[in-house]
Motif scaffolding. Structure first.
Motif, PDB file in Angstrom:
ATOM      1  N   SER A  72       0.837  -1.471   0.045  1.00 31.60           N
ATOM      2  CA  SER A  72       0.264  -0.118   0.142  1.00 31.60           C
ATOM      3  C   SER A  72       0.769   1.010  -0.357  1.00 31.60           C
ATOM      4  O   SER A  72       2.079   1.488   0.826  1.00 31.60           O
ATOM      5  N   TYR A  73       0.605   2.429  -0.952  1.00 39.63           N
ATOM      6  CA  TYR A  73       1.180   3.632  -0.572  1.00 39.63           C
ATOM      7  C   TYR A  73       0.460   4.605   0.452  1.00 39.63           C
ATOM      8  O   TYR A  73      -0.738   4.254   0.315  1.00 39.63           O
ATOM      9  N   GLU A  75      -0.258   7.907   0.731  1.00 39.71           N
ATOM     10  CA  GLU A  75       0.015   9.587   1.118  1.00 39.71           C
ATOM     11  C   GLU A  75      -0.197  11.023   1.718  1.00 39.71           C
ATOM     12  O   GLU A  75      -1.623  10.514   2.446  1.00 39.71           O
ATOM     13  N   LEU A 110       8.766   7.199   0.119  1.00 40.85           N
ATOM     14  CA  LEU A 110       9.320   7.544  -1.450  1.00 40.85           C
ATOM     15  C   LEU A 110       9.269   8.929  -1.896  1.00 40.85           C
ATOM     16  O   LEU A 110       9.736   9.546  -3.126  1.00 40.85           O
ATOM     17  N   THR A 124       5.043  10.729   1.027  1.00 43.10           N
ATOM     18  CA  THR A 124       4.342   9.179   0.624  1.00 43.10           C
ATOM     19  C   THR A 124       4.904   8.698   0.672  1.00 43.10           C
ATOM     20  O   THR A 124       6.711   8.580   0.564  1.00 43.10           O
ATOM     21  N   MET A 126       5.650   3.638   1.149  1.00 41.71           N
ATOM     22  CA  MET A 126       5.455   2.034   0.539  1.00 41.71           C
ATOM     23  C   MET A 126       4.999   1.446   1.623  1.00 41.71           C
ATOM     24  O   MET A 126       6.308   1.934   2.444  1.00 41.71           O
ATOM     25  N   TYR A 133      -3.072  -3.330   1.763  1.00 41.68           N
ATOM     26  CA  TYR A 133      -3.891  -2.025   1.625  1.00 41.68           C
ATOM     27  C   TYR A 133      -4.969  -2.431   2.035  1.00 41.68           C
ATOM     28  O   TYR A 133      -6.115  -1.930   2.201  1.00 41.68           O
ATOM     29  N   VAL A 169      -0.264  -0.685  -4.346  1.00 38.97           N
ATOM     30  CA  VAL A 169       0.497  -0.557  -5.227  1.00 38.97           C
ATOM     31  C   VAL A 169       0.003  -1.734  -6.133  1.00 38.97           C
ATOM     32  O   VAL A 169      -0.082  -2.743  -5.830  1.00 38.97           O
ATOM     33  N   CYS A 218       7.981  11.602  -6.914  1.00 34.10           N
ATOM     34  CA  CYS A 218       9.034  10.915  -6.333  1.00 34.10           C
ATOM     35  C   CYS A 218      10.525  11.038  -6.662  1.00 34.10           C
ATOM     36  O   CYS A 218      11.214  12.061  -6.926  1.00 34.10           O
ATOM     37  N   THR A 230      10.003   4.687 -10.079  1.00 35.90           N
ATOM     38  CA  THR A 230       8.590   4.664  -9.511  1.00 35.90           C
ATOM     39  C   THR A 230       7.188   5.225  -9.358  1.00 35.90           C
ATOM     40  O   THR A 230       5.909   5.045  -9.027  1.00 35.90           O
ATOM     41  N   MET A 234       3.630   4.929  -9.076  1.00 35.08           N
ATOM     42  CA  MET A 234       2.596   5.063  -7.987  1.00 35.08           C
ATOM     43  C   MET A 234       1.116   5.754  -9.485  1.00 35.08           C
ATOM     44  O   MET A 234      -0.239   5.890  -8.770  1.00 35.08           O
TER      45      MET A 234
END
Length: 322
Positions: A72-73, A75, A110, A124, A126, A133, A169, A218, A230, A234
């Motif tokens: 998962s990202y 932000e 990131l 952000t 990861m 996620y 992701v 990034c 990257t 994203m």
């Protein structure tokens, strides 16, 4: 292979829990026969711990979405309010990092833009781990902090906001088509620590998807090429998350998961003064220990939000999971 490993893990867990439950029931019976209260108490405590683990597994059974098992990202963006909001955004970054570490997930930064005096303007990260996620997806929204500001010389109470956006992701098995002519690519000098090289070359990359106005950036690597790769990943993930949201809204508009983030859509309030309380405004779940929550103790909020999201329970109500 990943699906097979997941199924094997679940089956082995059920078999282990069944065996442990049987063993502890036998211990209780043995303790009653011999009048050993210590054995009985230890076995009952073990069963209570098994129940907590089973409850968590019940919640995990809800993580059946096609991207729930993905990394998962996260932000994070500070709201209006200058240093106070930027410090709050940094506190949230620390909170999610602590949660990930407690669940043995790996965290990779990131992108990060530092605040003028303290905190961060945005970041952000990861989170890499099984069902990352799935667990984190209900954290998207606006988070509100109320406290006596350490940056106010008059020690007044301040209310600060920061937004959190979680998206999966995307792995190679999911095909997301992006027309490069629909994107604007900008390079700029990275900010923050990283040595002389990172601050003197245009290694950071920002990609804007013009049709949707989605922006990703990034700066984690010294190489512009790696940062560009990257950033493309994203962007694919953001577009995929957007498609998942559209599908969910079409399938059940009333129970749609995450709406567009706006500063009036708080999902959780963290009050440090004049009293101590963290309250999730969607489920009614509360904690009177904000420091524990800010140190990553988020499972109760995530579990309630997942159950609420799947079953459409009323505020404060978690329906049973079959």
């Amino acid at each position: 292979m990943r699906e097979r490993t997941d199924l094997e893990t679940r089956m082995n867990a059920v078999q282990r829990l069944t065996a442990e439950l049987s063993d502890n029931v036998e211990l209780i019976e043995l303790g009653e026969m011999e009048g050993d209260k210590t054995v009985i108490a230890d076995a009952e405590q073990a069963i209570r711990e098994l129940k907590a683990e089973i409850d968590r597994m019940q919640i995990e059974s809800l993580l059946a979405g096609e991207a729930d098992s993905n990394d998962s990202y996260i932000e994070i963006n500070s709201g209006a309010g200058g240093t106070e909001s930027q410090d709050w955004a940094n506190m949230l970054l620390r909170m999610y990092t602590r949660w990930a570490e407690q669940h043995r997930n790996k965290v990779e930064i990131l992108e990060m833009h530092d605040g003028e005096e303290a905190g961060i303007k945005s970041a952000t990260i990861m989170v890499k781990g099984h069902n990352a996620y799935g667990w984190l997806k209900t954290e998207s929204g606006v988070h509100r902090l109320v406290r006596i500001s350490p940056y106010d010389s008059q020690a007044r109470r301040h209310t600060s906001f920061a937004s959190v956006w979680v998206y999966p992701v995307v792995d190679d098995s999911i095909d997301i088509q992006i027309n490069e002519s629909d994107c604007r690519i900008d390079t700029y000098r990275a900010s923050g620590s990283g040595g002389q090289h990172i601050n003197t070359t245009d290694s950071a990359v920002r990609i804007t998807h013009l049709p949707t106005n989605i922006v990703v950036q990034c700066q984690s690597e010294r190489s512009q090429h790696k940062n560009r790769a990257t950033a493309w990943n994203m962007l694919r993930a953001r577009l995929y998350e957007r498609e998942l949201e559209i599908r969910e809204q079409k399938a059940n508009a009333a129970a749609a998961g995450k709406t567009e983030i706006g500063w009036g859509h708080q999902i959780r309030s963290y009050v440090l003064q004049p009293y101590q309380l963290v309250k999730d405004l969607r489920t009614g779940v509360e904690s009177t220990s904000p420091q524990d929550v800010l140190n990553g103790d988020l499972d109760a909020f995530m579990e309630a939000a997942l159950a609420h999201r799947v079953h459409g329970g009323k505020d404060g109500e978690i329906t049973d999971v079959d």
